[in-house]
Scaffold this motif. Structure first.
Motif, PDB file in Angstrom:
ATOM      1  N   PHE A  92       0.826  -1.207   0.000  1.00  0.00           N
ATOM      2  CA  PHE A  92       0.000   0.000   0.000  1.00  0.00           C
ATOM      3  C   PHE A  92       0.866   1.266   0.000  1.00  0.00           C
ATOM      4  N   ASN A  93       1.996   1.212   0.702  1.00  0.00           N
ATOM      5  CA  ASN A  93       2.844   2.394   0.858  1.00  0.00           C
ATOM      6  C   ASN A  93       3.957   2.485  -0.171  1.00  0.00           C
ATOM      7  N   ALA A  94       4.112   1.471  -1.005  1.00  0.00           N
ATOM      8  CA  ALA A  94       5.189   1.477  -1.998  1.00  0.00           C
ATOM      9  C   ALA A  94       4.974   2.615  -2.994  1.00  0.00           C
ATOM     10  N   PRO A  95       6.062   3.294  -3.406  1.00  0.00           N
ATOM     11  CA  PRO A  95       5.911   4.503  -4.228  1.00  0.00           C
ATOM     12  C   PRO A  95       5.544   4.268  -5.682  1.00  0.00           C
ATOM     13  N   SER A  96       5.817   3.079  -6.216  1.00  0.00           N
ATOM     14  CA  SER A  96       5.575   2.869  -7.650  1.00  0.00           C
ATOM     15  C   SER A  96       4.894   1.533  -7.890  1.00  0.00           C
TER      16      SER A  96
END
Length: 281
Positions: A137-141
């Motif tokens: 969910f928090n991953a940037p890409s």
């Protein structure tokens, strides 16, 4: 508005069993959309964040909550179209498995984990999956999200040893004419009763349910992927329907719509063949 993005696994071993990942999100507190999703032979493992799900016999409603608590649901939509009412803020991860795909990541028959329900809570992977989901969910890409999920499923791979079901599935997909149950059983050198039991045990489909959904999806793709849209009589003929009446009745039994209304209502929302109907007042 909402966003819906898909990506296929990069790891070759994972890609044999997982068709694609998707990420569906709304950051708008006033967002509202009603959709209908349709039966598929693919199975989806979904993780929901910032949402409470209300269920009814026709589908479900997403309602926003002030919490990062997550809910993991396995969806096996093997009979009829279902409604989803999207409201406000939500975030969702989808892992979409090929037929028998999820069976390569669990160590017991699928029916013991879902009890043949079309959508059920799925706690098999426990806190390990919830922790990975938080990272996703928090991953940037999109690629970062994909790599995290690839790594999780790579580490949870298990051999699925009963090849009979896979052989039956291959015959259903690849035969020039949809095989009958007894023909499948004879080809596999097993009894009809054993074949029926294996499908329920490992797929949570009956053989006839699986064949029905495959036939529906083949007809859908035949129409949607045609450069020049074919006459519906041609769709029926080229997809092994007895006649146009059989074609109409089959689509009505699954979607509640006749084929002409169904095809005019669906929208392809991804490059992975995800088709939804958007409901309007």
């Amino acid at each position: 508005m909402d966003t819906f993005k898909t990506i296929v696994p990069q790891d070759k071993d994972v890609a044999k069993h997982i068709a694609y990942y998707y990420f569906h999100e709304s950051k708008d507190a006033h967002f509202s959309k009603d959709i209908v999703y349709h039966p598929h032979y693919l199975v989806a493992l979904n993780v929901y964040s910032k949402v409470k799900i209300q269920w009814n016999e026709n589908g479900k409603t997403y309602l926003p909550i002030q919490s990062d608590a997550k809910e993991v649901i396995l969806t096996i939509n093997n009979k009829t179209s279902k409604e989803v009412r999207l409201r406000g803020v939500f975030n969702k991860i989808g892992v979409v498995f090929h037929p028998l795909g999820i069976n390569h990541f669990i160590d017991q028959p699928l029916h013991k984990l879902v009890q043949n329900k079309s959508a059920s809570h799925f706690d098999y992977f426990g806190n390990d999956f919830l922790s990975t989901s938080s990272l996703v969910f928090n991953a940037p890409s999109l690629t970062d999200k994909r790599n995290l999920l690839d790594s999780f499923f790579k580490n949870h791979f298990k051999e699925f040893e009963d090849e009979r079901v896979q052989k039956a599935i291959d015959l259903i997909f690849n035969s020039s004419k949809m095989p009958k149950i007894q023909e499948l059983a004879d080809h596999l050198l097993i009894s009809r009763k054993t074949l029926l039991r294996l499908f329920k045990k490992h797929l949570c489909f009956s053989v006839e349910e699986f064949k029905s959904v495959v036939k529906f999806r083949k007809a859908l793709l035949f129409y949607e992927e045609a450069i020049t849209k074919p006459e519906l009589s041609h769709v029926a003929y080229d997809n092994e329907y007895y006649d146009q009446s059989d074609f109409i009745n089959h689509f009505k039994s699954i979607t509640g719509l006749n084929p002409s209304k169904f095809f005019s209502s669906i929208r392809n929302i991804s490059n992975n063949g995800t088709y939804w109907t958007f409901k309007t007042d």
